[in-house]
Design a protein around this motif. Structure first.
Motif, PDB file in Angstrom:
ATOM      1  N   GLY A  69       0.787  -1.145  -0.016  1.00 46.19           N
ATOM      2  CA  GLY A  69       0.166   0.014   0.109  1.00 46.19           C
ATOM      3  C   GLY A  69       0.756   1.401   0.046  1.00 46.19           C
ATOM      4  O   GLY A  69       0.628   2.162  -0.769  1.00 46.19           O
ATOM      5  N   ALA A  70       1.993   1.336   0.885  1.00 47.82           N
ATOM      6  CA  ALA A  70       2.841   2.646   0.883  1.00 47.82           C
ATOM      7  C   ALA A  70       3.810   2.586  -0.336  1.00 47.82           C
ATOM      8  O   ALA A  70       3.780   3.794  -0.962  1.00 47.82           O
ATOM      9  CB  ALA A  70       3.892   2.212   2.039  1.00 47.82           C
ATOM     10  N   VAL A  71       3.686   1.313  -1.100  1.00 46.95           N
ATOM     11  CA  VAL A  71       4.572   1.833  -2.422  1.00 46.95           C
ATOM     12  C   VAL A  71       3.512   2.133  -3.597  1.00 46.95           C
ATOM     13  O   VAL A  71       3.942   3.149  -4.610  1.00 46.95           O
ATOM     14  CB  VAL A  71       5.310   0.319  -2.821  1.00 46.95           C
ATOM     15  N   THR A  72       2.171   1.760  -3.284  1.00 43.21           N
ATOM     16  CA  THR A  72       1.124   1.940  -4.278  1.00 43.21           C
ATOM     17  C   THR A  72       0.701   3.583  -4.316  1.00 43.21           C
ATOM     18  O   THR A  72       0.534   4.271  -5.353  1.00 43.21           O
ATOM     19  CB  THR A  72       0.159   1.072  -4.459  1.00 43.21           C
ATOM     20  N   TRP A  73       0.545   3.848  -2.964  1.00 44.30           N
ATOM     21  CA  TRP A  73      -0.297   4.926  -2.679  1.00 44.30           C
ATOM     22  C   TRP A  73       0.478   6.001  -1.720  1.00 44.30           C
ATOM     23  O   TRP A  73       0.056   7.179  -1.938  1.00 44.30           O
ATOM     24  CB  TRP A  73      -1.751   4.801  -2.052  1.00 44.30           C
ATOM     25  N   GLY A  74       1.120   5.474  -0.949  1.00 39.14           N
ATOM     26  CA  GLY A  74       2.022   6.301   0.182  1.00 39.14           C
ATOM     27  C   GLY A  74       1.311   6.496   1.247  1.00 39.14           C
ATOM     28  O   GLY A  74       0.511   5.447   1.410  1.00 39.14           O
ATOM     29  N   THR A  75       1.601   7.201   2.177  1.00 41.73           N
ATOM     30  CA  THR A  75       1.035   7.226   3.478  1.00 41.73           C
ATOM     31  C   THR A  75       0.902   8.901   3.976  1.00 41.73           C
ATOM     32  O   THR A  75       1.766   9.675   3.539  1.00 41.73           O
ATOM     33  CB  THR A  75       2.110   6.826   4.416  1.00 41.73           C
TER      34      THR A  75
END
Length: 261
Positions: A106-112
């Motif tokens: 999720g962090a690679v795809t959308w960030g945080t």
């Protein structure tokens, strides 16, 4: 002494192999011979002592803590957990817990998100676990804000670095000290680990436990023995000031794996 007795609630599903996964041992410069050059103690203190409370969001909290150590800004663990659920798709948000690598993906795809950008969207602010885990409850503006903290990749720490996983973890932490990279890991968390004497996780405990993901931030020498320093996502209420110390035997036999952004 801990402020009060709490129990780790876990929330871990198995690791799902991804075709993009790769091992740190294939790109690292250090080897087993470098162990003698490591200091007696090394630690990256948590930027913020997040607390997952009684939730199942350990995966999101651990990934967030590792990411914010690198970036130097307090990030949003509930968003990270939810992004991992979104990556899995469908109604996965309804199921308890998440896969180890879901929030990494999720962090690679959308960030945080930064925590300050949505402080009302947290467990501490009174939002329920089900509300926060459902991607539909997060407006589009948050996804746009999260992009600036998108991670490039993540990788596995394996035993090829050192003589065992314990030393491989230490080498990876030391090799990446200039980037302030810490490690996401997981284990079957035993009840005896919740409040061990002097914060040292026992080498023997009950056979059963719950899957839990947490962070390794360094190592410490106590007496003549080295331990990995563990932050289990429960503020300062568990262990010594929020930290626990994991012996070599426990790390080598209990950890499911170790990953780094």
């Amino acid at each position: 002494m801990p402020e009060k007795k709490i129990e780790v609630t876990g929330g871990l599903h198995p690791y799902i192999k991804d075709l993009r996964d790769f091992d740190y041992g294939t790109i690292a410069r250090l080897g087993a011979a470098d162990l003698s050059g490591l200091p007696a103690d090394y630690q990256i203190d948590p930027l913020f002592f997040h607390n997952q409370l009684t939730s199942d969001m350990c995966t999101g909290f651990s990934a967030t803590e590792c990411s914010e150590d690198q970036e130097g800004v307090i990030l949003h663990p509930e968003f990270a957990f939810m992004a991992g659920k979104r990556y899995r798709g469908g109604d996965s948000w309804k199921a308890w817990g998440n896969n180890v690598n879901a929030p990494m993906l999720g962090a690679v795809t959308w960030g945080t998100l930064e925590l300050a950008e949505a402080p009302e969207m947290t467990l501490a602010a009174g939002k329920t676990r089900d509300f926060l885990a459902n991607p539909a409850n997060w407006p589009e503006k948050y996804w746009k804000l999260a992009e600036k903290h998108k991670k490039d990749s993540f990788f596995s720490i394996n035993k090829k670095l050192g003589g065992d996983l314990f030393d491989s973890v230490r080498l990876a932490l030391w090799e990446n000290r200039d980037y302030r990279r810490t490690i996401m890991t997981a284990a079957t968390w035993r009840g005896a680990w919740n409040h061990p004497f002097e914060g040292i996780i026992p080498t023997s405990s009950e056979a059963t436990g719950i899957g839990h993901m947490f962070e390794i931030i360094g190592w410490k020498t106590i007496g003549a023995t080295k331990y990995l320093v563990v932050y289990p996502n429960y503020g300062k209420q568990l262990g010594i000031g929020g930290l626990l110390y994991m012996p070599r035997l426990v790390a080598n036999t209990e950890l499911f794996g170790a990953w780094m952004f």
